[in-house]
Write a protein that holds these residues in place. Structure first.
Motif, mmCIF file in Angstrom:
data_model
loop_
_atom_site.group_PDB
_atom_site.id
_atom_site.type_symbol
_atom_site.label_atom_id
_atom_site.label_comp_id
_atom_site.label_asym_id
_atom_site.label_seq_id
_atom_site.Cartn_x
_atom_site.Cartn_y
_atom_site.Cartn_z
ATOM 1 N N ASP A 1 5.071 -0.425 5.243
ATOM 2 C CA ASP A 1 3.788 -0.308 4.558
ATOM 3 C C ASP A 1 3.223 1.117 4.618
ATOM 4 O O ASP A 1 3.539 1.889 5.523
ATOM 5 C CB ASP A 1 2.763 -1.252 5.207
ATOM 6 C CG ASP A 1 3.198 -2.706 5.179
ATOM 7 O OD1 ASP A 1 3.944 -3.090 4.248
ATOM 8 O OD2 ASP A 1 2.809 -3.459 6.094
ATOM 9 N N ARG A 2 2.370 1.430 3.651
ATOM 10 C CA ARG A 2 1.552 2.653 3.634
ATOM 11 C C ARG A 2 2.397 3.932 3.663
ATOM 12 O O ARG A 2 2.032 4.919 4.288
ATOM 13 C CB ARG A 2 0.543 2.656 4.790
ATOM 14 C CG ARG A 2 -0.442 1.490 4.748
ATOM 15 C CD ARG A 2 -1.346 1.492 5.969
ATOM 16 N NE ARG A 2 -0.569 1.436 7.207
ATOM 17 C CZ ARG A 2 -0.050 0.313 7.716
ATOM 18 N NH1 ARG A 2 -0.228 -0.854 7.100
ATOM 19 N NH2 ARG A 2 0.647 0.342 8.847
ATOM 20 N N ASN A 3 3.492 3.882 2.969
ATOM 21 C CA ASN A 3 4.334 5.073 2.858
ATOM 22 C C ASN A 3 4.079 5.791 1.537
ATOM 23 O O ASN A 3 3.777 5.151 0.527
ATOM 24 C CB ASN A 3 5.814 4.687 2.949
ATOM 25 C CG ASN A 3 6.181 4.129 4.298
ATOM 26 O OD1 ASN A 3 6.201 4.847 5.288
ATOM 27 N ND2 ASN A 3 6.465 2.839 4.346
ATOM 28 N N THR A 4 4.234 7.113 1.566
ATOM 29 C CA THR A 4 4.057 7.919 0.362
ATOM 30 C C THR A 4 5.368 8.646 0.054
ATOM 31 O O THR A 4 5.963 9.271 0.937
ATOM 32 C CB THR A 4 2.936 8.945 0.549
ATOM 33 O OG1 THR A 4 1.700 8.256 0.787
ATOM 34 C CG2 THR A 4 2.782 9.819 -0.692
ATOM 35 N N ASN B 1 8.230 5.285 12.355
ATOM 36 C CA ASN B 1 6.864 5.238 11.839
ATOM 37 C C ASN B 1 6.202 6.612 11.911
ATOM 38 O O ASN B 1 6.484 7.404 12.810
ATOM 39 C CB ASN B 1 6.023 4.246 12.653
ATOM 40 C CG ASN B 1 6.618 2.855 12.650
ATOM 41 O OD1 ASN B 1 6.908 2.285 11.602
ATOM 42 N ND2 ASN B 1 6.820 2.299 13.842
ATOM 43 N N LYS B 2 5.332 6.884 10.945
ATOM 44 C CA LYS B 2 4.517 8.104 10.928
ATOM 45 C C LYS B 2 5.375 9.367 10.983
ATOM 46 O O LYS B 2 5.047 10.339 11.661
ATOM 47 C CB LYS B 2 3.493 8.074 12.054
ATOM 48 C CG LYS B 2 2.501 6.914 11.929
ATOM 49 C CD LYS B 2 1.417 6.949 12.980
ATOM 50 C CE LYS B 2 0.429 5.803 12.748
ATOM 51 N NZ LYS B 2 -0.648 5.777 13.760
ATOM 52 N N ASN C 1 6.620 2.429 8.856
ATOM 53 C CA ASN C 1 5.296 2.465 8.242
ATOM 54 C C ASN C 1 4.687 3.865 8.313
ATOM 55 O O ASN C 1 5.012 4.656 9.198
ATOM 56 C CB ASN C 1 4.349 1.493 8.969
ATOM 57 C CG ASN C 1 4.862 0.077 8.980
ATOM 58 O OD1 ASN C 1 5.362 -0.424 7.979
ATOM 59 N ND2 ASN C 1 4.760 -0.582 10.128
ATOM 60 N N ASP C 2 3.795 4.161 7.372
ATOM 61 C CA ASP C 2 2.952 5.360 7.415
ATOM 62 C C ASP C 2 3.749 6.653 7.399
ATOM 63 O O ASP C 2 3.365 7.637 8.035
ATOM 64 C CB ASP C 2 2.049 5.324 8.660
ATOM 65 C CG ASP C 2 1.162 4.091 8.689
ATOM 66 O OD1 ASP C 2 0.303 3.959 7.805
ATOM 67 O OD2 ASP C 2 1.355 3.250 9.593
ATOM 68 N N CYS C 3 4.848 6.685 6.676
ATOM 69 C CA CYS C 3 5.643 7.906 6.545
ATOM 70 C C CYS C 3 5.259 8.655 5.271
ATOM 71 O O CYS C 3 4.730 8.071 4.319
ATOM 72 C CB CYS C 3 7.134 7.574 6.504
ATOM 73 S SG CYS C 3 7.749 6.821 8.029
ATOM 74 N N TYR C 4 5.531 9.954 5.270
ATOM 75 C CA TYR C 4 5.218 10.789 4.111
ATOM 76 C C TYR C 4 6.449 11.624 3.759
ATOM 77 O O TYR C 4 6.857 12.494 4.526
ATOM 78 C CB TYR C 4 4.040 11.710 4.415
ATOM 79 C CG TYR C 4 3.318 12.215 3.187
ATOM 80 C CD1 TYR C 4 2.041 11.764 2.880
ATOM 81 C CD2 TYR C 4 3.910 13.141 2.336
ATOM 82 C CE1 TYR C 4 1.370 12.238 1.746
ATOM 83 C CE2 TYR C 4 3.263 13.603 1.205
ATOM 84 C CZ TYR C 4 1.989 13.156 0.916
ATOM 85 O OH TYR C 4 1.334 13.607 -0.201
ATOM 86 N N ASP D 1 0.809 -1.227 0.000
ATOM 87 C CA ASP D 1 0.000 0.000 0.000
ATOM 88 C C ASP D 1 0.840 1.275 0.000
ATOM 89 O O ASP D 1 0.442 2.303 0.566
ATOM 90 C CB ASP D 1 -0.949 0.008 1.198
ATOM 91 C CG ASP D 1 -1.913 -1.163 1.171
ATOM 92 O OD1 ASP D 1 -2.661 -1.289 0.181
ATOM 93 O OD2 ASP D 1 -1.899 -1.967 2.120
ATOM 94 N N CYS D 2 1.987 1.233 -0.621
ATOM 95 C CA CYS D 2 2.820 2.428 -0.752
ATOM 96 C C CYS D 2 2.521 3.124 -2.080
ATOM 97 O O CYS D 2 2.043 2.501 -3.029
ATOM 98 C CB CYS D 2 4.304 2.073 -0.683
ATOM 99 S SG CYS D 2 4.837 1.459 0.936
#
Length: 265
Positions: free
Chosen positions: A85-88, A128-129, A110-113, A56-57
């Motif tokens: 996961d879930r990184n942009t 994370n984040k 995970n979940d980094c932008y 989900d990146c």
């Protein structure tokens, strides 16, 4: 679920591509790259080396990862990037792997932008984040804790540690370690207090914030030596987990000094 690869993309047959991955026009994916489920390469993304990206990146145009690090000590040995996961990763983001002269892996949780034009150099460790704003430049061997925010165009010197929940102001030049929950600004950056806004946004209760403020005032007071104040803080707040996180962070320093408030500030 199916894998979607644009006809103009070049994906090495040896690459590991999970279900639901979308690879857009003009992307290049090397043989040792692994892409997790539902990850999207929008277009013109270039992935090389031993680069593993989780599920989900999203990777936007001109993202580049996995090419040799900009470290003259690196001699071409096996190095890697591991991303959760879930990184942009927005346009023009550049991530380098580790080096064979030091730590061989760069890691992102995970979940980094990562915003436009940001760069993470060799042997980086990002939790994370974490939010990395436009144009941020992060030197080699930098460690960034969970929930940290780095403002636009700031620069972080190699071997620097940025603690969890810390905030770095835009265009700051960070050459010293930033304590967890700290807020730093300026060129060269100085400690300007606690990241109270971030703490409130993330739901820390009033007592936790109040205790952190009290400990901060003690730790960075003008009286006595810093070593004495550190031991006083550890003794008085030994049962306060957030304060002890700061104390332990300072005690663990080995590469750089701690970013301090300005004299008289």
């Amino acid at each position: 679920m199916s894998i979607t690869i644009h006809p103009s993309a070049h994906v090495d047959p040896a690459a590991t591509i999970a279900d639901g991955v979308t690879i857009g026009p003009l992307c290049v994916v090397g043989p040792d790259v692994s892409l997790g489920a539902n990850t999207t390469l929008v277009s013109q993304v270039n992935l090389a080396g031993h680069t593993t990206i989780g599920a989900d990146c999203e990777l936007y145009p001109f993202v580049s990862m996995g090419h040799p690090p900009q470290d003259f000590k690196h001699k071409g040995g096996p190095v890697s990037i591991t991303i959760g996961d879930r990184n942009t990763f927005r346009e023009l983001v550049n991530i380098h792997p580790g080096t064979d002269a030091g730590r061989p892996e760069t890691t992102i949780g995970n979940d980094c932008y990562f915003m436009v034009g940001s760069h993470l150099a060799h042997e980086g460790r990002v939790g994370n984040k974490v939010v990395i704003s436009n144009g941020v430049q992060i030197g080699g061997c930098v460690s960034i804790g969970d929930h940290a925010i780095l403002g636009g165009l700031c620069a972080v010197h190699q071997f620097t540690r940025i603690g969890a929940h810390a905030f770095v102001g835009g265009m700051a030049t960070v050459t010293s370690d930033v304590i967890p929950y700290g807020s730093v600004v300026g060129n060269t950056a100085h400690l300007a207090g606690l990241n109270v806004v971030g703490l409130k946004r993330r739901g820390f209760d009033r007592k936790a914030v109040r205790d952190l403020r009290s400990a901060y005032r003690l730790l960075f007071a003008q009286e006595g030596t810093f070593a004495e104040r550190l031991e006083d803080t550890a003794r008085l707040y030994k049962d306060h987990g957030l304060v002890m996180e700061i104390v332990d962070f300072i005690r663990d320093q080995d590469k750089r000094h701690i970013c301090m408030p300005p004299l008289g500030g």
